[in-house]
Each structure stands twice: as structure tokens, then as C-alpha cells.
Design an enzyme around this catalytic site. Structure first.
Site, PDB file in Angstrom:
ATOM      1  N   ASP A  74      33.378  44.343  45.234  1.00  0.00           N
ATOM      2  CA  ASP A  74      33.622  42.902  45.355  1.00  0.00           C
ATOM      3  C   ASP A  74      33.056  42.403  46.679  1.00  0.00           C
ATOM      4  O   ASP A  74      33.790  42.173  47.649  1.00  0.00           O
ATOM      5  CB  ASP A  74      35.141  42.677  45.256  1.00  0.00           C
ATOM      6  CG  ASP A  74      35.531  41.208  45.282  1.00  0.00           C
ATOM      7  OD1 ASP A  74      34.642  40.358  45.076  1.00  0.00           O
ATOM      8  OD2 ASP A  74      36.717  40.923  45.519  1.00  0.00           O
TER       9      ASP A  74
HETATM   10  C1  SPV Z   1      40.270  38.497  43.585  1.00  0.00           C
HETATM   11  O1  SPV Z   1      41.126  38.811  42.741  1.00  0.00           O
HETATM   12  O2  SPV Z   1      39.065  38.654  43.428  1.00  0.00           O
HETATM   13  C2  SPV Z   1      40.679  37.862  44.837  1.00  0.00           C
HETATM   14  C3  SPV Z   1      42.017  38.132  45.373  1.00  0.00           C
HETATM   15  O3  SPV Z   1      39.880  37.197  45.445  1.00  0.00           O
HETATM   16  S1  SPV Z   1      41.814  39.444  46.477  1.00  0.00           S
HETATM   17  O4  SPV Z   1      41.181  40.546  45.768  1.00  0.00           O
HETATM   18  O5  SPV Z   1      43.137  39.802  46.994  1.00  0.00           O
HETATM   19  O6  SPV Z   1      40.961  38.996  47.578  1.00  0.00           O
HETATM   20 MG    MG Z   2      37.894  37.409  44.800  1.00  0.00          MG
END
Ligand code: SPV
Ligand code: MG
Length: 317
Positions: A74
Site C-alpha cells: 500500500d
Molecule cells: C486503508 O484501509 O487503506 C487505510 C486505512 O487507508 S489504514 O490502512 O489504516 O491507513
Molecule cells: Mg489507504
């Protein structure tokens, strides 16, 4: 500083939505004075369908979950078109969707472009965060974090708000101030500026296991837009306590994916160790059960009619 989005789209672009699929959901209608609303982080039809079946209010098209389901970290890799591809099956579940648009895919112009595209596909809203591109998941540890200058981030919010054809498209501004190690005053100051720039709601993120700052933020928030939080790390805090401290929405961000991963693993481990499918059969959903998500019984008791979830005219997107 102008940021640049890396559009490494692993998925083909979507065709424009047909008219019957473009009815916007008023994301803002999810906020209620009586109770906290709950969004579930989803990444495919089944996870969205389960969120709907269990009475949750909406879908969070989580960049963490969508990236992971593509085999990616991510870190700002997924594009506008990727997010639309994820939303296509998810919207068949009939819940409003808030797209996690990371840093807004670039600068103010990119954010405005994203808002226009999402709105034209009937999405209820998008959330942009004040991390500097390329962001790293807030949940990854040992990362050096830098935030966008407030003014630049405000320009993104303003541009995204103005880009929509209707005031029904929500632009949620997320501050990562607490995640980046800034104090509560700095987080409140940023959020107040984002409110002034036209944010429809403020998402306050924290990755502390202690809810103290998040609750104090809620108590001190004085502006007339709703507050949202993501209690992944301070998971002991009840939804009612979040509501009592000023939060109108909480996001259950990655639990669907983590539950699925654990369940997949348990079933496959059982198959591997028993060297047969027999013992796992009673533990897993039946074929009829999962088929009913997309089919309905025909007059002779078989499953061949198309389920209501597939009637485009009924689809809430
Ligand atoms: C996601 O679920 O992609 C978020 C929340 O942005 S977090 O992963 O806690 O950043
Ligand atoms: Mg996110």
C-alpha cells in the site's frame, strides 16, 4: 511542491458507466445524530456483500486491501482506474462507497480529475490524505513520514470539491498528523484548515494503541462537519465510546481481508493435513450458499434465476 502520481495500472481502464449505474449515493446521508455509522473495508463483491448482509452502512474501498489483493504494498501504486475496477463488483452489494484515494493521485488537478471520474461512475465520495506522495501505508512501521504543506493540501480539497457536478459528492479530508508524530494541536489546526477549504468530513487517523489523542481530538472539534476515525490499532475502544466522543463514522478498515486470510489458511491447512476434503466440508460455505449471492431459486427449486443483486436498475452505487 507538485506531486506526481505513478499510474502503474495493473488493470485495464473501465468503460464509462451506463446511465442506470450512475445514480449517486448521498454519502453524507450516512451520518446520523443517533448513532455512529460503520464502513467496512472491502475489495471484492463477496467482502462488500457480507458488509451489506451484516447491516453495515457503507463500503470503504481500502487502498490497503485493494493493493494487497493485487499483490502490491500500500504505497500509492493503485490508480484511479484500479479503484474503479474494484468498485464495479463492490457496488453490486448495494451500499454507498467511499473510495480511499490515498494522496489524491497527484496535485490539485489530479484530485479534481479523480473526483469527476468517481462521481460520474456514481461513487458517493473520496477520501484524500495529507501524506506527501508517495505515501506509505500508515500501518507500516519504521517509515519516515512527511506531510503535504497545509496550503497545498487545501488546494487539493478545494479543487476536488469544485470538480463535482453536485454537492452530493463528498470529499473527505484525512489528516495523518498524529501518525506522523505531530501533536494534537497540530492535528486540529490542519483539520480546521481542511474544513475551511471545503472538506465534507474530516478523517483523523492514528496508529497508536492508545485512543487518547483520537478521543481528545473529538472532544475539541468545534466545526460543523462530521468526524471519522479508523480504530484498527486502538481496537479496544467501543463504537459507542467513539460516538460519545464526537465521531459520527468509524471505518473497519482491513478486518474483512484479515478474517478471510485466516479462514482460507485454516481450511487449506486442514485439507493438507487430512489429505482429503471430507473434514473441511462441514467447515466451509456450501456451493448453494455462495451461489445464492448471485443466483436465486427458479420455479423448480434449482438455482438459475439471476439474483436481485444483479438487476442493474436496483443497484445502489
Ligand atoms: C486503508 O484501509 O487503506 C487505510 C486505512 O487507508 S489504514 O490502512 O489504516 O491507513
Ligand atoms: Mg489507504
Amino acid at each position: 511542491m507538485t506531486t506526481v502520481s505513478k499510474d502503474s495500472s495493473p488493470l485495464a481502464p473501465l468503460a464509462p458507466a451506463v446511465a442506470s449505474r450512475t445514480r449517486p449515493i448521498r454519502f453524507k446521508d450516512l451520518f446520523s445524530a443517533e448513532r455512529i455509522s460503520l464502513l467496512v473495508g472491502s475489495y471484492d463483491f463477496i467482502s462488500a456483500q457480507l458488509a451489506a448482509r451484516h447491516g453495515f452502512d457503507g463500503i470503504w474501498a481500502s487502498s490497503f486491501c485493494c493493493s494487497l489483493s493485487l499483490g502490491l504494498p500500500d504505497i500509492n501504486l493503485i490508480s484511479i482506474n484500479d479503484q474503479l475496477r474494484f468498485c464495479e463488483p463492490m457496488r453490486r452489494a448495494g451500499l454507498p462507497i467511499l473510495i480511499d484515494a490515498d494522496t489524491g493521485f497527484g496535485d490539485a488537478m489530479n484530485a479534481a480529475h479523480a473526483a469527476q471520474i468517481f462521481e460520474s461512475h456514481g461513487i458517493g465520495g473520496m477520501c484524500i490524505e495529507d501524506n506527501r506522495f508517495p505515501k506509505r501505508s500508515s500501518l507500516y512501521t519504521g517509515v519516515h513520514r512527511e506531510l503535504e504543506p497545509v496550503q497545498l493540501f487545501c488546494e487539493k480539497i478545494e479543487a476536488a470539491r469544485k470538480a463535482g457536478n453536485s454537492s452530493d459528492f463528498s470529499v473527505v479530508a484525512r489528516t495523518e498528523a498524529l501518525v506522523a508524530g505531530l501533536d494534537l494541536d497540530a492535528a486540529l489546526e490542519r483539520a480546521a484548515a481542511y474544513y475551511q477549504a471545503g472538506a465534507s468530513a474530516i478523517l483523523v487517523h492514528s496508529t497508536s494503541s492508545d485512543d487518547d489523542n483520537v478521543l481528545r481530538f473529538g472532544q475539541r472539534w468545534k466545526f460543523p462537519v462530521p468526524l471519522i476515525c479508523v480504530p484498527t490499532t486502538y481496537y479496544r475502544t467501543s463504537f459507542s465510546s467513539l460516538f460519545a466522543n464526537g465521531y459520527q463514522m468509524a471505518i473497519i478498515a482491513n478486518h474483512m481481508l484479515r478474517a478471510a486470510y485466516a479462514a482460507y489458511g485454516a481450511a487449506m491447512s486442514q485439507v493438507r493435513s487430512s489429505a482429503s476434503l471430507e473434514s473441511v466440508e462441514p467447515e466451509i460455505a456450501t456451493i448453494a450458499e455462495v451461489s445464492r449471492l448471485v443466483l436465486r431459486p427458479d420455479t423448480s427449486g434449482g438455482l438459475c434465476g439471476v439474483n436481485d443483486t444483479f438487476r442493474e436498475s436496483d443497484v445502489h452505487i
